[in-house]
Scaffold this motif. Structure first.
Motif, PDB file in Angstrom:
ATOM      1  N   ASP A   1       0.849  -1.193   0.000  1.00 32.57           N
ATOM      2  CA  ASP A   1       0.000   0.000   0.000  1.00 32.57           C
ATOM      3  C   ASP A   1       0.885   1.243   0.000  1.00 32.57           C
ATOM      4  O   ASP A   1       2.115   1.147  -0.077  1.00 32.57           O
ATOM      5  CB  ASP A   1      -0.970  -0.025   1.189  1.00 32.57           C
ATOM      6  N   ARG A   2       0.272   2.398   0.097  1.00 34.82           N
ATOM      7  CA  ARG A   2       1.026   3.646  -0.010  1.00 34.82           C
ATOM      8  C   ARG A   2       1.943   3.887   1.189  1.00 34.82           C
ATOM      9  O   ARG A   2       2.838   4.735   1.130  1.00 34.82           O
ATOM     10  CB  ARG A   2       0.079   4.825  -0.207  1.00 34.82           C
TER      11      ARG A   2
ATOM     12  N   GLU B   1      -7.063   4.713  -3.327  1.00 35.69           N
ATOM     13  CA  GLU B   1      -7.039   4.871  -1.862  1.00 35.69           C
ATOM     14  C   GLU B   1      -8.384   4.502  -1.228  1.00 35.69           C
ATOM     15  O   GLU B   1      -8.912   5.226  -0.372  1.00 35.69           O
ATOM     16  CB  GLU B   1      -6.637   6.293  -1.477  1.00 35.69           C
TER      17      GLU B   1
ATOM     18  N   GLU C   1      -9.627   2.836   1.291  1.00 35.13           N
ATOM     19  CA  GLU C   1      -9.108   2.273   2.525  1.00 35.13           C
ATOM     20  C   GLU C   1     -10.036   1.236   3.130  1.00 35.13           C
ATOM     21  O   GLU C   1      -9.583   0.249   3.727  1.00 35.13           O
ATOM     22  CB  GLU C   1      -8.829   3.379   3.535  1.00 35.13           C
TER      23      GLU C   1
ATOM     24  N   GLY D   1       3.077   1.540  -2.551  1.00 34.75           N
ATOM     25  CA  GLY D   1       2.033   1.678  -3.567  1.00 34.75           C
ATOM     26  C   GLY D   1       2.386   1.039  -4.888  1.00 34.75           C
ATOM     27  O   GLY D   1       1.975   1.527  -5.936  1.00 34.75           O
TER      28      GLY D   1
END
Length: 292
Positions: free
Chosen positions: A94-95, A199, A201, A148
């Motif tokens: 992920d980021r 994004e 989440e 990411g």
């Protein structure tokens, strides 16, 4: 890249970017423990074993510079040839750099050997990862600060059991490999990547919980590529007829994809490909044997 490997506590293949016959011969023959042949030469920036060669003698070195290097003068790296099994550590972060998923597949031989031998090839995803491979892969994710991104790391497993990193790619694994991971995990990793980009989440958190609960793939999944013009024992129709139509159980094999490969990728991936899955590794290897 090699310095990053060392910083992660991994052994690296000896290598250097060289630009003349004399430099390469010194690299091979000099030192208290001369490296010797074979060596591998490849573009310092490249993909898919294009312009990658195994050199076995001083004559091969001279021939390389008289042909390939003269036609396409660019930085080439000359490296120690590592004997061993070629395997990967692949995944997506992920980021924040946290792993969303990871897995591994094993090649029957390197892409370079497939191209040079003009032969068929196969590779397959294994549900279980060796502890040292998982540890080494995760250390490289941290060392290269992968955030990411999909990633595709390659390692050799030497006959003595040592892991030697080959290369780091901050991209998807090539070909249909993400499709294979989809079939291995029964999940849509293209959608997971879209959720990372957008994004989303809430969706990422739901996936994290799922992966934490079941971090291993459900199936072995194999890519097996044939070359046209070879005298194969089993016809295409015969291969398809022995596969189950639904999700495989026991030694069942399910053919999930089969297709002709684009000409650009045929030297490395074969002319025609079969992708199949099973819960039994012996069944997978037998199916692959029948394909080849």
């Amino acid at each position: 890249m090699k310095e990053m490997f060392r910083s992660a506590g991994l052994r690296v293949a000896q290598g250097a970017v060289l630009s003349s016959v004399d430099q390469v011969l010194a690299f091979v023959h000099s030192g208290a423990k001369p490296l010797g042949y074979p060596i591998v030469v490849k573009p310092d920036t490249g993909v898919g074993a294009v312009d990658t060669f195994k050199l076995n003698s001083d004559e091969d070195v001279r021939h390389f510079f008289e042909t390939t290097f003269k036609l396409r003068p660019q930085p080439y790296i000359f490296e120690e040839y590592i004997h061993g099994e070629l395997m990967t550590f692949d995944g997506l972060t992920d980021r924040k750099g946290e792993l969303l998923f990871y897995g591994s597949f094993l090649y029957d031989k390197g892409v370079m050997d497939t191209v040079l031998d003009a032969s068929g090839m196969y590779y397959y995803i294994r549900p279980a990862l060796a502890d040292d491979l998982e540890k080494a892969g995760k250390s490289l994710v941290r060392a290269f600060k992968v955030r990411g991104h999909f990633f595709h790391f390659e390692f050799f497993r030497t006959p003595k059991g040592e892991l030697v990193p080959l290369e780091v790619n901050l991209r998807l694994p090539g070909g249909n490999t993400i499709d294979m991971y989809n079939y291995a995990f029964d999940y849509d990793f293209y959608q997971l990547w879209a959720d990372v980009v957008a994004e989303k989440e809430d969706k990422l958190e739901a996936w994290r919980a799922k992966f934490k609960a079941t971090p291993k793939a459900n199936y072995f999944v194999c890519y097996s590529g044939r070359k046209y013009g070879q005298p194969y024992q089993h016809a295409h129709e015969s291969l398809l007829s022995r596969c189950s139509s639904g999700s495989p159980q026991g030694k069942d094999v399910q053919m999930v994809m089969n297709m002709e490969i684009l000409p650009l990728f045929r030297s490395a991936m074969g002319d025609y490909a079969y992708i199949f899955r099973t819960t039994d590794e012996e069944a997978l290897l037998q199916m692959n044997k029948d394909i080849h």
